[in-house]
Write a protein that holds these residues in place. Structure first.
Motif, PDB file in Angstrom:
ATOM      1  N   ASN A  12       0.830  -1.215   0.000  1.00 21.23           N
ATOM      2  CA  ASN A  12       0.000   0.000   0.000  1.00 21.23           C
ATOM      3  C   ASN A  12       0.858   1.256   0.000  1.00 21.23           C
ATOM      4  O   ASN A  12       0.578   2.209  -0.725  1.00 21.23           O
ATOM      5  CB  ASN A  12      -0.927   0.006   1.226  1.00 21.23           C
TER       6      ASN A  12
ATOM      7  N   TRP B 206       2.463   1.838  -3.365  1.00 17.65           N
ATOM      8  CA  TRP B 206       1.531   2.349  -4.369  1.00 17.65           C
ATOM      9  C   TRP B 206       1.185   3.806  -4.122  1.00 17.65           C
ATOM     10  O   TRP B 206       1.009   4.571  -5.056  1.00 17.65           O
ATOM     11  CB  TRP B 206       0.252   1.495  -4.393  1.00 17.65           C
TER      12      TRP B 206
ATOM     13  N   TRP C 234      -6.659   3.089  -7.298  1.00 20.76           N
ATOM     14  CA  TRP C 234      -6.047   1.873  -6.750  1.00 20.76           C
ATOM     15  C   TRP C 234      -5.312   2.140  -5.439  1.00 20.76           C
ATOM     16  O   TRP C 234      -4.928   1.193  -4.751  1.00 20.76           O
ATOM     17  CB  TRP C 234      -5.042   1.299  -7.748  1.00 20.76           C
TER      18      TRP C 234
ATOM     19  N   LEU D 145      -3.451  -4.904  -4.806  1.00 22.38           N
ATOM     20  CA  LEU D 145      -2.338  -4.168  -5.377  1.00 22.38           C
ATOM     21  C   LEU D 145      -1.240  -5.098  -5.880  1.00 22.38           C
ATOM     22  O   LEU D 145      -0.543  -4.783  -6.841  1.00 22.38           O
ATOM     23  CB  LEU D 145      -1.785  -3.182  -4.349  1.00 22.38           C
TER      24      LEU D 145
END
Length: 266
Positions: free
Chosen positions: A176, A179, A193, A201
């Protein structure tokens, strides 16, 4: 210190204004056409040809590669509409996310923009190529930056039940965070996303990588040509390493230092 700040503002301002002025001057355009027409005649060798036809053909190519300000504006508008549609389609993907989902989102977004009739098919195709290249860039960065985190999340599944929950939680948190960092650097094309679960992910990383391979990009980051619409970010001349900062999406001009036409994104 003040001088450095002034230079930074000048670079940023120049990048922001790129789409408001011609990418090349008339003199530069004529030089590019002359050189390209001459190369065509050399490639033809002893075969007969018409110099005027060479000139006109190359002139059309240069006009296409280096759009005038009015066309730049149309392409930037079309690009934002296409990105918004791709973002909407990809943002709704969940369990079904894979390379085919990404391919279909691009195809459907192009078809939608063409159906609207606000832009020519050629303009839509040019900006679609730009958005596809942006996705390839993201796929490359995702594969490079998230590879370790993704692998840890996958390996955690094979570990003992005693450590499974702890490993999965830690891996998901890492993915997370990676990203969030990635989307902040590459714009908001995949913003939907950012806050999905770790497993989603991980799947997204693999889906993007698979799509990029099918797209013929392999594992290499894309190159960018002057005249293309490019996302905001820092671009480095492939010849002299001079850097250009784009504050927003804009058409890339020839390198300000050496006039080379190819860039890498930093």
């Amino acid at each position: 210190m003040a001088g450095k700040s002034d230079f930074s503002r000048e670079r940023s301002s120049a990048a922001t204004d790129t789409a408001a002025r011609p990418l090349v001057t008339d003199t530069e355009r004529n030089r590019m056409i002359t050189e390209a027409a001459y190369r065509r005649s050399l490639q033809r060798g002893a075969q007969p040809g018409n110099p005027m036809e060479d000139w006109l053909m190359v002139e059309r190519e240069i006009e296409h590669q280096m759009p005038e300000p009015a066309q730049q504006k149309r392409e930037l508008e079309a690009r934002e509409k296409l990105r918004a549609k791709v973002r909407e389609l990809l943002g709704g993907a969940r369990e079904t996310l894979n390379a085919e989902t990404i391919r279909k989102a691009l195809v459907d977004a192009k078809a939608h923009l063409k159906t609207m009739g606000e832009h020519t098919a050629d303009t839509v195709d040019r900006v679609a190529a730009s958005v596809e290249k942006e996705l390839v860039e993201i796929a490359h960065r995702a594969g490079r930056g998230l590879g370790g985190a993704s692998e840890r999340a996958i390996q955690a599944v094979d570990r003992t039940a005693e450590h499974l929950e702890k490993d999965l939680t830690a891996a998901a948190a890492r993915v997370n965070e990676e990203w969030r960092t990635l989307t902040s650097k590459t714009g908001d094309l995949l913003h939907g996303w950012r806050d999905r679960g770790g497993q989603f992910l991980v799947n997204a990383t693999h889906a993007l990588g698979e799509w990029a391979k099918q797209h013929g990009a392999g594992g290499q980051p894309p190159r960018y040509r002057a005249g293309e619409v490019a996302a905001a970010g820092t671009y480095e001349c492939a010849a002299c390493q001079h850097q250009l900062q784009l504050a927003t999406s804009a058409h890339l001009p020839p390198c300000a230092k050496c006039r080379h036409l190819e860039y890498r994104k930093k």
